[in-house]
Design a protein around this motif. Structure first.
Motif, mmCIF file in Angstrom:
data_model
loop_
_atom_site.group_PDB
_atom_site.id
_atom_site.type_symbol
_atom_site.label_atom_id
_atom_site.label_comp_id
_atom_site.label_asym_id
_atom_site.label_seq_id
_atom_site.Cartn_x
_atom_site.Cartn_y
_atom_site.Cartn_z
ATOM 1 N N ASP A 107 -3.762 3.966 -4.226
ATOM 2 C CA ASP A 107 -3.930 3.045 -3.115
ATOM 3 C C ASP A 107 -2.691 2.200 -2.868
ATOM 4 O OD1 ASP A 107 -6.110 2.758 -1.518
ATOM 5 O OD2 ASP A 107 -6.541 0.724 -2.286
ATOM 6 N N ARG A 108 -2.104 1.756 -3.974
ATOM 7 C CA ARG A 108 -0.961 0.836 -3.941
ATOM 8 C C ARG A 108 0.215 1.508 -4.628
ATOM 9 N NH1 ARG A 108 -1.708 -4.087 -1.580
ATOM 10 N NH2 ARG A 108 -3.567 -3.520 -0.445
ATOM 11 N N GLN B 130 4.757 4.304 2.208
ATOM 12 C CA GLN B 130 5.815 5.021 1.475
ATOM 13 C C GLN B 130 7.055 5.309 2.320
ATOM 14 O OE1 GLN B 130 4.613 8.721 -0.335
ATOM 15 N NE2 GLN B 130 6.625 9.079 -1.258
ATOM 16 N N PRO C 221 0.828 -1.209 0.000
ATOM 17 C CA PRO C 221 0.000 0.000 0.000
ATOM 18 C C PRO C 221 0.866 1.265 0.000
ATOM 19 C CG PRO C 221 -0.011 -1.025 2.175
ATOM 20 C CD PRO C 221 0.767 -1.941 1.274
ATOM 21 N N SER C 222 0.394 2.298 -0.670
ATOM 22 C CA SER C 222 1.136 3.569 -0.723
ATOM 23 C C SER C 222 1.314 4.186 0.657
ATOM 24 C CB SER C 222 0.411 4.579 -1.615
ATOM 25 O OG SER C 222 0.438 4.147 -2.939
ATOM 26 N N SER C 223 0.445 3.821 1.589
ATOM 27 C CA SER C 223 0.569 4.357 2.954
ATOM 28 C C SER C 223 1.896 3.946 3.597
ATOM 29 C CB SER C 223 -0.592 3.859 3.815
ATOM 30 O OG SER C 223 -0.591 2.438 3.848
#
Ligand code: MG
Ligand code: ZN
Length: 224
Positions: free
Chosen positions: A131-132, A65, A61-63
């Motif tokens: 999201d990803r 990063q 997930p991009s969260s």
């Protein structure tokens, strides 16, 4: 010696400039379910590098990063002699390009300390806005390459015609296979050595960049 070709080096990043393969290290570390068969498919050339790398990062997930970038940058170890090879290239007026199948968020920060001009570094991009994690491909295959490389080394090498350039490739693995076929000489490690043996490509095995400098120095004095 007016018709002497200009020597150009195309150097891989993951597993070459760095000791480890960073893409695999990142994915392994965060261990999202489903990454292992993708790596196996890429190494066995059942799917393209572009497809495999894209699918692996899409598992994250991009969260994440900050953690992913941090891990990517801080877990890198530079292979011995890299700075010396850059100094040698400068001294000998050899053009040096990083041609990496790696991702911008770790390639640029890791290379910053070495003072390589940014326009001499080719790699893939990343987009954390969805999201990803999405990998982007600013250096795709041209019409001469059907390999779906992602970051296409042969496309970059074709900008340096063999008539005017002596093209040396340094690498270790699957992202180097196509470029190796075009190079005048390959400095190889690991799977790339096996591939060069299979295809009977001119290659010199190396472990550190000092091996490469030593080879180039000796060969230059004997040739000239
Ligand atoms: Mg590599
Ligand atoms: Zn390609």
């Amino acid at each position: 010696m007016g018709n002497e070709r200009k020597r150009v080096i195309f150097c891989d990043f993951d597993g070459t400039i760095t000791v480890n393969d960073n893409i695999v290290a990142i994915i392994k570390h965060f261990d999202p379910p489903g990454w292992e068969p993708i790596v196996q498919d890429v190494l066995a050339q059942r799917i393209s590098v572009r497809e495999g790398v894209g699918r692996m990062f899409a598992l994250l997930p991009s969260s994440m990063q900050a953690e992913v970038v941090d891990y990517g940058v801080n877990n890198v170890r530079i292979r011995e002699g890299f700075a010396d090879l850059l100094a040698y290239c400068k001294e000998q007026d050899i053009e040096f390009y990083v041609t990496s199948g790696g991702i911008d968020f770790f390639v640029y920060p890791v290379l910053e300390q070495f003072g390589i001009p940014v326009n001499h570094i080719y790699c893939n991009g990343s987009d954390f806005s969805g999201d990803r994690i999405e990998i982007t491909w600013p250096n795709p295959c041209d019409e001469h390459c059907q390999n779906d490389c992602g970051m296409c080394k042969t496309t970059i090498m074709r900008r340096f015609p063999a008539t005017a350039n002596e093209r040396l490739l340094i690498g270790d693995s699957v992202t180097d296979f196509e470029g190796a076929k075009q190079a005048d000489l390959v400095f190889s490690r690991a799977q790339l050595t096996t591939k060069c043996q299979e295809l009977d490509l001119p290659h010199v095995e190396f472990e550190t960049f000092h091996d490469i400098i030593r080879f180039l120095r000796t060969e230059r004095t004997t040739v000239q």
